[in-house]
Design a protein around this motif. Structure first.
Motif, PDB file in Angstrom:
ATOM      1  N   PRO A   1      -3.314  -6.442   4.735  1.00 17.06           N
ATOM      2  CA  PRO A   1      -3.644  -7.140   3.485  1.00 17.06           C
ATOM      3  C   PRO A   1      -4.577  -6.345   2.550  1.00 17.06           C
ATOM      4  O   PRO A   1      -4.619  -6.625   1.352  1.00 17.06           O
ATOM      5  CB  PRO A   1      -4.327  -8.436   3.964  1.00 17.06           C
ATOM      6  N   GLY A   2      -5.313  -5.363   3.084  1.00 20.11           N
ATOM      7  CA  GLY A   2      -6.238  -4.597   2.240  1.00 20.11           C
ATOM      8  C   GLY A   2      -5.558  -3.456   1.480  1.00 20.11           C
ATOM      9  O   GLY A   2      -6.210  -2.732   0.728  1.00 20.11           O
ATOM     10  N   ILE A   3      -4.259  -3.289   1.693  1.00 27.51           N
ATOM     11  CA  ILE A   3      -3.538  -2.140   1.127  1.00 27.51           C
ATOM     12  C   ILE A   3      -2.586  -2.599   0.022  1.00 27.51           C
ATOM     13  O   ILE A   3      -1.823  -3.543   0.187  1.00 27.51           O
ATOM     14  CB  ILE A   3      -2.713  -1.441   2.239  1.00 27.51           C
ATOM     15  N   GLU A   4      -2.654  -1.873  -1.100  1.00 32.08           N
ATOM     16  CA  GLU A   4      -1.766  -2.194  -2.219  1.00 32.08           C
ATOM     17  C   GLU A   4      -0.395  -1.559  -2.022  1.00 32.08           C
ATOM     18  O   GLU A   4       0.640  -2.172  -2.248  1.00 32.08           O
ATOM     19  CB  GLU A   4      -2.410  -1.653  -3.500  1.00 32.08           C
ATOM     20  N   ARG A   5      -0.377  -0.300  -1.568  1.00 33.35           N
ATOM     21  CA  ARG A   5       0.898   0.402  -1.450  1.00 33.35           C
ATOM     22  C   ARG A   5       0.751   1.566  -0.472  1.00 33.35           C
ATOM     23  O   ARG A   5      -0.295   2.212  -0.435  1.00 33.35           O
ATOM     24  CB  ARG A   5       1.283   0.938  -2.828  1.00 33.35           C
ATOM     25  N   VAL A   6       1.799   1.804   0.301  1.00 37.36           N
ATOM     26  CA  VAL A   6       1.805   2.951   1.213  1.00 37.36           C
ATOM     27  C   VAL A   6       2.890   3.914   0.764  1.00 37.36           C
ATOM     28  O   VAL A   6       4.004   3.485   0.435  1.00 37.36           O
ATOM     29  CB  VAL A   6       2.084   2.514   2.674  1.00 37.36           C
ATOM     30  N   MET A   7       2.569   5.209   0.737  1.00 37.70           N
ATOM     31  CA  MET A   7       3.548   6.221   0.369  1.00 37.70           C
ATOM     32  C   MET A   7       3.821   7.111   1.576  1.00 37.70           C
ATOM     33  O   MET A   7       2.950   7.885   1.987  1.00 37.70           O
ATOM     34  CB  MET A   7       3.020   7.060  -0.794  1.00 37.70           C
ATOM     35  N   TYR A   8       5.005   6.963   2.143  1.00 41.18           N
ATOM     36  CA  TYR A   8       5.399   7.787   3.287  1.00 41.18           C
ATOM     37  C   TYR A   8       6.932   7.873   3.287  1.00 41.18           C
ATOM     38  O   TYR A   8       7.602   6.842   3.326  1.00 41.18           O
ATOM     39  CB  TYR A   8       4.878   7.180   4.603  1.00 41.18           C
ATOM     40  N   PRO A   9       7.490   9.077   3.239  1.00 44.34           N
ATOM     41  CA  PRO A   9       8.942   9.224   3.095  1.00 44.34           C
ATOM     42  C   PRO A   9       9.748   8.581   4.231  1.00 44.34           C
ATOM     43  O   PRO A   9      10.927   8.276   4.058  1.00 44.34           O
ATOM     44  CB  PRO A   9       9.149  10.748   3.080  1.00 44.34           C
TER      45      PRO A   9
END
Ligand SMILES: *Cc1c(COP(=O)(O)O)cnc(C)c1O
Length: 393
Positions: free
Chosen positions: A281-289
């Protein structure tokens, strides 16, 4: 080892480039010597003129550096390799050897911060102008090209946003327009991605990262066809001296032996961490291919063996919240380096990308909440727990 292109990457990583001395050592010898002795004056003349192959002076020929170059060339499927003192000097050597004043470069805007700086503020002073392209659409790259465009330059996945660019599509664009395509293969290494097989002309490495893999030495390399490397980059290196030390070459060569298993294990950890962060819940977006939610996930899975070992994420809030997550860690190393067996954490907008202008940073998507984690070999459970401390606060 007999030259045999049926050998797999894992085999080449431990066997390619070995030339045993008269002592028949099993582990590769290290030749710490600045020069080499000739039998007589005639031999010296023949070596210098190139009539006789052999070592002369370690600015441009050293058996340990040669062994490392041969091993890396075997892994990338390249005809030739020139090793350099750092990743940045590999880029400088490539541009200075292959371009001249009046030439034009098209570069992905998401490349390494120092690379942007190099093209913007240094090469421009020598008459090589660069246009930066934001997106991955080859049509956009084509629009940026001029009759003077000689080089397309990209990183994939990019640092730190893990944007994936289509190497094969940009290689065919380069070929159609008579330009060269150079790919900085730092993030994947040949264990996960082989740009030359996809049509690129040149591969650039910061060997400081995954090739050494244990955060010990600086190094770099440029690889490609003989007409580009042996005939252009090597003579440049001979004169300009961006030389990799024999000691560093030896360390990197030994690092290559474990490259495939490290990349596999670190990618597995990275995928696990990305999945965990994505549900947080503390994360807006994750970038991982390697995540299905990544905008170029399909392309990444066609082009790379795994999603790689770097995970970036945006913490909800801003700089203060990102710094809180970083400062709450006890295990992760707060350092801008990556490609180590030890997991590292960094805040790109105030470190690696701190020197570029605020507009350039915004254009590249380096926001204040962005955190980059380069995942190492620690247990996934321990890594998640270390990040959870700051995220739950
Ligand atoms: C670190 C890095 C470089 C520069 O390499 P050095 O060895 O630090 O000079 C270039 N490109 C990428 C993608 C990097 O991560």
């Amino acid at each position: 080892m007999q030259n045999d292109d049926t050998y797999d990457l894992e085999t080449l990583a431990v066997r390619a480039g070995i030339h045993r001395s008269q002592f028949n050592e099993h582990s590769e010898a290290m030749y710490l010597t600045s020069s080499f002795v000739f039998e007589n004056a005639a031999q010296a003349a023949a070596r210098f003129s190139g009539a006789e192959p052999g070592n002369i002076y370690s600015r441009f020929t050293n058996p340990t550096v040669t062994a490392m170059q041969e091993r890396l060339a075997a892994l990338e499927g390249a005809e030739a390799c020139v090793a350099t003192a750092s990743g940045m000097s590999a880029i400088v050597a490539t541009v200075m050897a292959l371009l001249k004043a009046g030439d034009h470069v098209v570069c992905a805007s998401g490349v390494f911060g120092a690379t942007v700086q190099l093209f913007n503020t240094i090469f421009s002073r020598f008459g090589v102008q660069t246009t930066f392209v934001d997106g991955g659409d080859p049509a956009e790259w084509e629009r940026a090209m001029t009759p003077a465009t000689r080089l397309l330059f990209l990183e994939t996945p990019s640092n730190p946003l893990t944007e994936v660019l289509d190497i094969a599509a940009l290689a065919s664009l380069a070929r159609k327009r008579g330009a060269l395509l150079a790919v900085d293969n730092c993030f994947c290494s040949p264990a996960l991605q082989k740009p030359l097989e996809l049509g690129a002309d040149l591969v650039i490495h910061s060997a400081t990262k995954y090739l050494d893999g244990q955060g010990r030495v600086m190094g770099g390399a440029v690889l490609g066809r003989k007409d580009l490397i042996t005939d252009a980059v090597f003579p440049f290196q001979r004169t300009a001296g961006f030389t990799l030390s024999a000691f560093n070459a030896w360390v990197i060569m030994k690092g290559l032996e474990t490259l495939a298993i490290r990349m596999e294990a670190q990618s597995r950890n990275a995928l696990g961490l990305a999945q965990w962060l994505e549900g947080h819940p503390g994360i807006e977006r994750v970038m991982y291919p390697g995540l299905a939610s990544h905008p170029q996930h399909d392309l990444a899975m066609r082009q790379q063996k795994t999603g790689g070992a770097v995970v970036s994420f945006i913490v909800k809030g801003g700089r203060e919240d990102a710094w809180r997550v970083i400062d709450a860690t006890r295990l992760l190393s707060i350092t801008a380096n990556l490609g180590d067996t030890k997991t590292t954490i960094t805040h790109p907008s105030t470190t690696t990308h701190g020197r570029i202008s605020a507009e350039a940073r915004a254009r590249a998507g380096i926001t204040e909440g962005l955190v980059r984690v380069a995942v190492g070999l620690e247990s996934l459970k321990n890594l998640c727990a270390d990040l959870e401390r700051g995220l739950k606060a």
